[in-house]
Design a protein around this motif. Structure first.
Motif, PDB file in Angstrom:
ATOM      1  N   VAL A  12       2.555  36.857 -22.021  1.00 45.38           N
ATOM      2  CA  VAL A  12       1.927  35.861 -22.452  1.00 45.38           C
ATOM      3  C   VAL A  12       2.912  35.666 -23.745  1.00 45.38           C
ATOM      4  O   VAL A  12       3.570  36.356 -24.480  1.00 45.38           O
ATOM      5  N   GLN A  13       3.009  34.380 -24.129  1.00 44.40           N
ATOM      6  CA  GLN A  13       3.782  33.975 -25.171  1.00 44.40           C
ATOM      7  C   GLN A  13       3.085  34.192 -26.596  1.00 44.40           C
ATOM      8  O   GLN A  13       1.861  33.962 -26.734  1.00 44.40           O
ATOM      9  N   GLY A  15       1.321  33.685 -29.885  1.00 44.24           N
ATOM     10  CA  GLY A  15       0.228  32.513 -30.169  1.00 44.24           C
ATOM     11  C   GLY A  15      -0.775  32.450 -29.080  1.00 44.24           C
ATOM     12  O   GLY A  15      -1.713  31.649 -29.226  1.00 44.24           O
ATOM     13  N   GLY A  16      -0.539  32.858 -27.985  1.00 46.55           N
ATOM     14  CA  GLY A  16      -1.269  32.792 -26.722  1.00 46.55           C
ATOM     15  C   GLY A  16      -2.429  33.743 -26.892  1.00 46.55           C
ATOM     16  O   GLY A  16      -2.551  34.426 -27.649  1.00 46.55           O
ATOM     17  N   SER A  17      -3.459  33.512 -25.516  1.00 49.41           N
ATOM     18  CA  SER A  17      -4.396  34.562 -25.669  1.00 49.41           C
ATOM     19  C   SER A  17      -4.577  35.386 -24.307  1.00 49.41           C
ATOM     20  O   SER A  17      -4.012  34.709 -23.359  1.00 49.41           O
ATOM     21  N   LEU A  18      -5.267  36.183 -24.562  1.00 49.67           N
ATOM     22  CA  LEU A  18      -5.564  37.060 -23.105  1.00 49.67           C
ATOM     23  C   LEU A  18      -6.857  37.632 -23.303  1.00 49.67           C
ATOM     24  O   LEU A  18      -7.290  37.931 -24.339  1.00 49.67           O
ATOM     25  N   ARG A  66      -8.467  37.793 -35.251  1.00 49.52           N
ATOM     26  CA  ARG A  66      -7.699  37.485 -33.915  1.00 49.52           C
ATOM     27  C   ARG A  66      -8.216  37.944 -32.687  1.00 49.52           C
ATOM     28  O   ARG A  66      -8.385  37.271 -31.667  1.00 49.52           O
ATOM     29  N   ASN A  83      -6.794  36.680 -29.407  1.00 47.07           N
ATOM     30  CA  ASN A  83      -6.184  35.212 -29.391  1.00 47.07           C
ATOM     31  C   ASN A  83      -4.983  35.346 -30.668  1.00 47.07           C
ATOM     32  O   ASN A  83      -4.786  36.448 -31.353  1.00 47.07           O
ATOM     33  N   SER A  84      -4.275  34.358 -30.741  1.00 46.19           N
ATOM     34  CA  SER A  84      -2.893  34.237 -31.785  1.00 46.19           C
ATOM     35  C   SER A  84      -2.237  35.591 -31.665  1.00 46.19           C
ATOM     36  O   SER A  84      -1.932  36.274 -32.288  1.00 46.19           O
ATOM     37  N   VAL A 113       3.730  40.694 -25.236  1.00 46.79           N
ATOM     38  CA  VAL A 113       3.941  39.238 -25.726  1.00 46.79           C
ATOM     39  C   VAL A 113       5.285  38.948 -26.098  1.00 46.79           C
ATOM     40  O   VAL A 113       6.026  39.671 -26.646  1.00 46.79           O
ATOM     41  N   SER A 115       8.570  35.756 -25.917  1.00 48.06           N
ATOM     42  CA  SER A 115       8.914  34.398 -25.642  1.00 48.06           C
ATOM     43  C   SER A 115      10.093  34.324 -24.564  1.00 48.06           C
ATOM     44  O   SER A 115      10.485  32.977 -24.335  1.00 48.06           O
TER      45      SER A 115
END
Length: 115
Positions: A12-13, A15-18, A66, A83-84, A113, A115
């Motif tokens: 996930v990038q 700021g994303g969520s899982l 978060r 989150n975040s 995590v 980018s």
């Protein structure tokens, strides 16, 4: 004996969520405390969040605000909503359950995590 199986990890990038799931082999009503831990490369395993039989939760300072731990008795499942997400959240996440007979661990699920 309790078997715990995690799922939901992935890439996930920032700021994303899982949402991670932990499925128990038996009713979680009989598990005193369930929680999530994580271990990053080269680091010790650390507590992320726990929830006890009374519903009280505990979070590591690094994830407060978060991450949210929750449970579904009907599905014998404990969740970790993340989150975040930050780069430093990258780790293998493990589900843990503590009963009167001992502590049990899942096999872990990788969260990356990047980018």
């Amino acid at each position: 004996q309790v078997q715990l199986v995690e799922s939901g990890g992935g890439l996930v990038q920032p700021g994303g969520s899982l949402r991670l799931s932990c499925l128990a082999s038996r009713s979680i009503l009989r598990i005193n405390t369930m929680g999530w831990y994580r271990q990053a490369p080269g680091k010790e395993r650390e507590l992320v969040a726990t929830i006890n039989s009374g519903g009280s939760t505990n979070y590591a300072d690094s994830v407060k605000g978060r991450f949210t731990i929750s449970r579904d008795y009907a599905k014998n499942t404990v969740y970790l909503q993340m989150n975040s997400l930050k780069l430093e959240d990258t780790a293998v996440y493990y589900c843990n359950g503590v009963t009167g007979r001992g502590a049990y661990w899942g096999q872990g699920t990788q969260v990356t995590v990047s980018s």
